[in-house]
Design an enzyme around this catalytic site. Structure first.
Site: not given
Length: 380
Positions: A295, A361
């Protein structure tokens, strides 16, 4: 085929298309109606002018820049068939234009296969669950050999736990006092061996005016310093469960195919490697080695495409603004949960763990934003 310009006037797009055809430059016009409910431009028409043969790119670009906004030469005949722009009705569900077909590139495909293969191998070789031994770090106890080899770091303390489990088994470790003397000494060595737990607990203890536990400030990059440089990247190939890998791989298909179609496999791999090293390292410094997932790289891809759509729409990246907004709100929401947990620990004495690599992230978004301006990743 490459997008050279987008027009809000379909008639002008067709006239310039006709002018290019007179110059024997093979081209194509696709008129789309903006069906994005979250966009202020909903219902408006956009005509994308594509150049089929990129050998004539410079010549076509000169023509488009010359006539995009100014008067057209009189010899350009108007199009025979006028484009009718349908007016969306309030009661009619939105219709989305058919996307331009972009094949799934080999690099994206093999990345997808690699993640899936490693996920199933890791699941099949993970040790069966048993009631945990008290105060032993769970990562070395319950991780598969594959995960241990691909984590960002595997500190010496984890190796001591491996020795304990291998020699005595988990049930015997629940009562350390019952172990033979060498086992008790090894058990005690686990507790006294420092390991890097990240800046998060250090910041927490500092703000709570508590002493910093020296066992959480162990040496950094233990395995990387021993030459295992692949660990800077390989956590991106690991995933927790089927939903984790399904979510990440679907986004890899959506984002990776668009970037590979434009950048090619070499530059896509460079983008993934750089964003993985940056986001993985930031997460490791914040929370230690126990994190996994693609991610961080996906966030870099999202920020990159978001910026390229704004800076250079002619490159043709196709992610609806509403989808980008949803993803940014989602990432911001997860980071806010982490911040609430942090404040809760400080002021209420107890927090909760979202179990999400928020630092990866956020750092992925940052590196993706800057790489969107790096000439290496810009189409000429």
């Amino acid at each position: 085929m490459r997008l050279i310009a987008t027009f809000h006037d379909p008639e002008r797009a067709k006239r310039i298309s006709a002018l290019l055809s007179q110059q024997h430059i093979h081209n194509q016009v696709d008129t789309e109606i903006n069906g994005d409910w979250g966009n202020d431009a909903y219902g408006t028409a956009n005509s994308n002018l594509w150049i089929i043969d990129e050998d004539h790119w410079s010549e076509a670009l000169d023509t488009v820049e010359k006539y995009k906004d100014g008067p057209l030469p009189p010899e350009v005949a108007p199009p025979e068939v006028k484009t009718e722009i349908p007016t969306p009705k309030a009661s009619t569900p939105p219709t989305y234009p058919a996307p331009i077909q972009q094949p799934l590139g080999y690099t994206t495909f093999y990345l997808l296969l690699t993640c899936i293969f490693i996920f199933f191998v890791s699941e099949w070789t993970a040790p069966p669950y048993q009631a945990p031994a008290p105060k032993l770090p769970p990562t070395p106890v319950y991780s598969s050999p594959t995960k241990k080899a691909l984590l960002y770091d595997y500190p010496y303390q984890f190796e001591l736990v491996d020795q304990l489990v291998e020699q005595y088994g988990i049930p015997a470790l629940r009562e350390p006092s019952s172990l033979p003397l060498p086992g008790q000494e090894l058990f005690a060595k686990v507790y006294t061996t420092p390991v890097w737990a990240g800046l998060y607990p250090i910041a927490l203890n500092t703000l709570e005016s508590k002493p910093i536990d020296p066992k959480t400030t162990g040496p950094l990059f233990e395995k990387v310093q021993e030459g295992e440089f692949w660990r800077l990247i390989t956590p991106i190939f690991l995933h927790n469960d089927i939903f984790h890998i399904l979510f990440n791989m679907l986004w890899l298909i959506v984002l990776g195919r668009q970037m590979e179609f434009r950048l090619g496999p070499g530059r896509l791999l460079a983008f993934i490697a750089l964003s993985a090293i940056f986001s993985n390292t930031a997460q490791y410094l914040m929370s230690g080695a126990n994190f996994i997932g693609f991610s961080g790289v996906l966030c870099a891809m999202l920020a990159f495409i978001w910026q390229r759509q704004k800076i250079a729409p002619w490159e043709g990246y196709q992610i609806p603004q509403s989808t980008l907004k949803f993803m940014f709100w989602f990432i911001g929401g997860m980071a806010s949960l982490q911040a609430i947990s942090f404040l809760s620990e400080i002021y209420l004495g107890s927090g909760f763990s979202p179990g999400i690599a928020n630092t990866a992230h956020i750092s992925g978004l940052i590196i993706g934003y800057f790489m969107s301006r790096w000439p290496l990743f810009i189409l000429e």
